[in-house]
Design a protein around this motif. Structure first.
Motif, PDB file in Angstrom:
ATOM      1  N   HIS A 248      36.614   1.838   0.329  1.00 15.25           N
ATOM      2  CA  HIS A 248      36.435   2.936   1.273  1.00 15.25           C
ATOM      3  C   HIS A 248      36.118   4.233   0.528  1.00 15.25           C
ATOM      4  O   HIS A 248      36.600   4.449  -0.581  1.00 15.25           O
ATOM      5  N   ILE A 249      35.325   5.070   1.158  1.00 15.67           N
ATOM      6  CA  ILE A 249      35.119   6.431   0.671  1.00 15.67           C
ATOM      7  C   ILE A 249      36.022   7.315   1.524  1.00 15.67           C
ATOM      8  O   ILE A 249      35.710   7.614   2.680  1.00 15.67           O
ATOM      9  N   SER A 250      37.144   7.689   0.972  1.00 16.21           N
ATOM     10  CA  SER A 250      38.171   8.375   1.753  1.00 16.21           C
ATOM     11  C   SER A 250      38.186   9.873   1.471  1.00 16.21           C
ATOM     12  O   SER A 250      37.566  10.357   0.522  1.00 16.21           O
ATOM     13  N   LEU A 251      38.919  10.581   2.296  1.00 13.51           N
ATOM     14  CA  LEU A 251      39.024  12.039   2.210  1.00 13.51           C
ATOM     15  C   LEU A 251      40.492  12.427   2.180  1.00 13.51           C
ATOM     16  O   LEU A 251      41.266  12.025   3.049  1.00 13.51           O
ATOM     17  N   THR A 252      40.898  13.179   1.170  1.00 20.23           N
ATOM     18  CA  THR A 252      42.291  13.613   1.106  1.00 20.23           C
ATOM     19  C   THR A 252      42.568  14.686   2.159  1.00 20.23           C
ATOM     20  O   THR A 252      41.640  15.297   2.711  1.00 20.23           O
ATOM     21  N   LYS A 253      43.843  14.919   2.432  1.00 21.68           N
ATOM     22  CA  LYS A 253      44.216  15.967   3.385  1.00 21.68           C
ATOM     23  C   LYS A 253      43.797  17.334   2.863  1.00 21.68           C
ATOM     24  O   LYS A 253      43.441  18.227   3.632  1.00 21.68           O
ATOM     25  N   GLY A 254      43.844  17.483   1.557  1.00 14.83           N
ATOM     26  CA  GLY A 254      43.404  18.738   0.960  1.00 14.83           C
ATOM     27  C   GLY A 254      44.374  19.875   1.176  1.00 14.83           C
ATOM     28  O   GLY A 254      45.474  19.714   1.701  1.00 14.83           O
ATOM     29  N   VAL A 255      43.931  21.039   0.794  1.00 11.38           N
ATOM     30  CA  VAL A 255      44.756  22.247   0.887  1.00 11.38           C
ATOM     31  C   VAL A 255      43.891  23.386   1.407  1.00 11.38           C
ATOM     32  O   VAL A 255      42.781  23.597   0.907  1.00 11.38           O
ATOM     33  N   SER A 272      45.730  19.503  -8.204  1.00 15.09           N
ATOM     34  CA  SER A 272      46.458  18.239  -8.049  1.00 15.09           C
ATOM     35  C   SER A 272      46.864  18.007  -6.598  1.00 15.09           C
ATOM     36  O   SER A 272      46.944  16.856  -6.147  1.00 15.09           O
ATOM     37  N   GLU A 273      47.101  19.081  -5.845  1.00 17.40           N
ATOM     38  CA  GLU A 273      47.405  18.947  -4.418  1.00 17.40           C
ATOM     39  C   GLU A 273      46.161  18.531  -3.649  1.00 17.40           C
ATOM     40  O   GLU A 273      46.230  17.717  -2.720  1.00 17.40           O
ATOM     41  N   VAL A 274      45.038  19.092  -4.027  1.00 21.21           N
ATOM     42  CA  VAL A 274      43.768  18.767  -3.356  1.00 21.21           C
ATOM     43  C   VAL A 274      43.419  17.296  -3.536  1.00 21.21           C
ATOM     44  O   VAL A 274      42.933  16.635  -2.620  1.00 21.21           O
ATOM     45  N   THR A 275      43.678  16.773  -4.730  1.00 22.43           N
ATOM     46  CA  THR A 275      43.308  15.396  -5.030  1.00 22.43           C
ATOM     47  C   THR A 275      44.399  14.381  -4.701  1.00 22.43           C
ATOM     48  O   THR A 275      44.191  13.174  -4.859  1.00 22.43           O
ATOM     49  N   ASP A 276      45.546  14.833  -4.223  1.00 21.03           N
ATOM     50  CA  ASP A 276      46.648  13.939  -3.883  1.00 21.03           C
ATOM     51  C   ASP A 276      46.204  12.964  -2.787  1.00 21.03           C
ATOM     52  O   ASP A 276      45.810  13.381  -1.702  1.00 21.03           O
ATOM     53  N   PRO A 277      46.278  11.644  -3.036  1.00 22.78           N
ATOM     54  CA  PRO A 277      45.788  10.676  -2.047  1.00 22.78           C
ATOM     55  C   PRO A 277      46.709  10.480  -0.844  1.00 22.78           C
ATOM     56  O   PRO A 277      46.307   9.839   0.136  1.00 22.78           O
ATOM     57  N   ALA A 278      47.903  11.019  -0.872  1.00 20.54           N
ATOM     58  CA  ALA A 278      48.831  10.842   0.249  1.00 20.54           C
ATOM     59  C   ALA A 278      48.225  11.389   1.536  1.00 20.54           C
ATOM     60  O   ALA A 278      47.771  12.528   1.592  1.00 20.54           O
ATOM     61  N   GLY A 279      48.204  10.555   2.571  1.00 20.40           N
ATOM     62  CA  GLY A 279      47.690  10.980   3.861  1.00 20.40           C
ATOM     63  C   GLY A 279      46.179  11.032   3.967  1.00 20.40           C
ATOM     64  O   GLY A 279      45.634  11.602   4.913  1.00 20.40           O
ATOM     65  N   GLN A 280      45.476  10.425   3.017  1.00 24.29           N
ATOM     66  CA  GLN A 280      44.013  10.448   3.067  1.00 24.29           C
ATOM     67  C   GLN A 280      43.484   9.664   4.266  1.00 24.29           C
ATOM     68  O   GLN A 280      44.167   8.817   4.827  1.00 24.29           O
ATOM     69  N   SER A 281      42.255   9.962   4.651  1.00 22.60           N
ATOM     70  CA  SER A 281      41.649   9.321   5.817  1.00 22.60           C
ATOM     71  C   SER A 281      40.219   8.923   5.493  1.00 22.60           C
ATOM     72  O   SER A 281      39.672   9.284   4.447  1.00 22.60           O
ATOM     73  N   ILE A 282      39.615   8.173   6.405  1.00 23.68           N
ATOM     74  CA  ILE A 282      38.218   7.764   6.266  1.00 23.68           C
ATOM     75  C   ILE A 282      37.440   8.396   7.418  1.00 23.68           C
ATOM     76  O   ILE A 282      37.560   7.964   8.566  1.00 23.68           O
ATOM     77  N   ILE A 287      29.804  14.551   9.773  1.00 20.98           N
ATOM     78  CA  ILE A 287      30.205  15.673  10.617  1.00 20.98           C
ATOM     79  C   ILE A 287      31.723  15.732  10.727  1.00 20.98           C
ATOM     80  O   ILE A 287      32.324  16.815  10.741  1.00 20.98           O
ATOM     81  N   ALA A 288      32.355  14.561  10.779  1.00 21.67           N
ATOM     82  CA  ALA A 288      33.818  14.527  10.892  1.00 21.67           C
ATOM     83  C   ALA A 288      34.481  15.150   9.681  1.00 21.67           C
ATOM     84  O   ALA A 288      35.536  15.786   9.798  1.00 21.67           O
ATOM     85  N   HIS A 291      34.195  18.753  10.172  1.00 17.76           N
ATOM     86  CA  HIS A 291      35.039  19.152  11.306  1.00 17.76           C
ATOM     87  C   HIS A 291      36.486  19.346  10.863  1.00 17.76           C
ATOM     88  O   HIS A 291      37.165  20.272  11.327  1.00 17.76           O
ATOM     89  N   GLN A 292      36.936  18.497   9.952  1.00 17.36           N
ATOM     90  CA  GLN A 292      38.313  18.629   9.455  1.00 17.36           C
ATOM     91  C   GLN A 292      38.513  19.997   8.828  1.00 17.36           C
ATOM     92  O   GLN A 292      39.523  20.675   9.082  1.00 17.36           O
ATOM     93  N   GLU A 293      37.559  20.417   8.011  1.00 18.93           N
ATOM     94  CA  GLU A 293      37.682  21.716   7.336  1.00 18.93           C
ATOM     95  C   GLU A 293      37.617  22.873   8.338  1.00 18.93           C
ATOM     96  O   GLU A 293      38.365  23.850   8.231  1.00 18.93           O
ATOM     97  N   ILE A 294      36.720  22.761   9.316  1.00 20.16           N
ATOM     98  CA  ILE A 294      36.568  23.824  10.313  1.00 20.16           C
ATOM     99  C   ILE A 294      37.840  23.985  11.140  1.00 20.16           C
ATOM    100  O   ILE A 294      38.308  25.110  11.403  1.00 20.16           O
ATOM    101  N   MET A 295      38.427  22.840  11.553  1.00 16.85           N
ATOM    102  CA  MET A 295      39.620  22.914  12.393  1.00 16.85           C
ATOM    103  C   MET A 295      40.814  23.500  11.632  1.00 16.85           C
ATOM    104  O   MET A 295      41.607  24.259  12.201  1.00 16.85           O
TER     105      MET A 295
END
Length: 303
Positions: A248-255, A272-282, A287-288, A291-295
């Motif tokens: 999967h090409i996933s996206l971390t929750k980020g900061v 290290s917080e930005v790259t933390d895989p905990a809670g990552q999504s696909i 656009i999605a 959208h995550q960043e905009i929201m």
């Protein structure tokens, strides 16, 4: 899930040997009519002969199946169009496209000639584009299609000496991602397979003992699933030595850092917080991801 391909018509590129041959034989064994496409060139793409494709066709026919040979280069769009038209003239439909053709011209990036980089891109990536483009109107009109790209762990994760191959193989994932979205309304399902198998493409890459463990036939079940009536859509399967995984090409929750004037230093400090895989999504699509960043920004009342 049914793996009966009776009445289906499949095109398999690079099917004169190795994985492609195994794919063609398996599809034919399960009832598909198969176009065995292979330029018949060497591992580096030089030369060509129709004998490799014809040998596989003869094998299929001897086993009671139906197949025709084609020696067009996937880099020649006009020749691929001719192959597709000949298939339609003979069988009236095209249900499955297995993009398997490829070459290797390995060398470290510093020593690699650009012509070798371009040719590998042309065969793997543009070759698959050419084949997809040729069958797309047919699959759209019949509201059915199954397309498989052959990606690689080298594309997904990198590999020394294979910058050209890696770039092409990850490019195929991007192609798959978008075609799977665009084809969904016509039941055209597009997926990718990352195989680990002993073929002439892997000669010299693994010790003999490891090569014995990764037979090309071990990859075939993943291909059959991705080509089936009940195939998934937008899936990357990895297969080898009897094991199967999904990539999967996933996206971390980020900061969220906002627009503070010191955001660059803050990003470095909190990377290290930005790259933390905990809670990552696909993300469902590109656009999605945006959208995550905009929201997040809107929830922080920055706009």
């Amino acid at each position: 899930m049914s793996l009966d391909f009776s009445g289906r018509v499949a095109i398999v590129t690079g099917a004169g040997g190795g994985l492609g041959r195994e794919h063609a034989l398996a599809l034919a064994k399960r009832g598909a009519k198969v176009v065995v496409n292979d330029l018949g060139g060497a591992r580096d793409g030089t030369g060509g002969s129709a004998s490799a494709a014809q040998a596989v066709v003869d094998e299929i026919i001897a086993a009671g199946g139906e197949a025709i040979a084609n020696s067009a280069s996937v880099t020649d769009f006009a020749a691929i169009q001719t192959m597709v038209q000949e298939t339609m003239d003979k069988w009236g439909r095209i249900d499955i496209l297995i993009n398997n053709a490829g070459i290797l011209r390995d060398k470290s990036f510093g020593k690699m000639e650009l012509d070798d980089f371009r040719l590998v891109i042309e065969v793997h990536l543009m070759g698959s584009v050419n084949c997809c483009k040729a069958v797309w109107p047919i699959m759209t009109a019949q509201n059915y299609g199954r397309i498989m790209m052959t990606t690689s762990s080298s594309g997904l994760y990198g590999n020394f000496g294979q910058s050209n191959y890696s770039a092409a193989k990850l490019g195929l994932v991007g192609l798959m991602q978008t075609l799977s979205i665009e084809g969904a309304k016509h039941d055209i399902r597009v997926n990718a397979l990352a195989p680990t198998a002993a073929t002439r493409m892997t000669n010299g890459l693994y010790p003999e003992a490891m090569l014995n463990a990764i037979q090309a036939s071990d990859v075939v079940p993943a291909m059959l699933v991705l080509a089936a009536h009940d195939a998934p859509n937008r899936t990357i399967l990895c297969a080898g030595a009897g094991s199967f995984e999904a990539a999967h090409i996933s996206l971390t929750k980020g900061v969220y850092l906002g627009r503070d004037e010191n955001v660059d230093e803050t990003l470095l400090a909190r990377l290290s917080e930005v790259t933390d895989p905990a809670g990552q999504s696909i993300p469902a699509n590109g656009i999605a991801q945006g959208h995550q960043e905009i929201m997040v920004a809107m929830s922080a009342q920055q706009f």
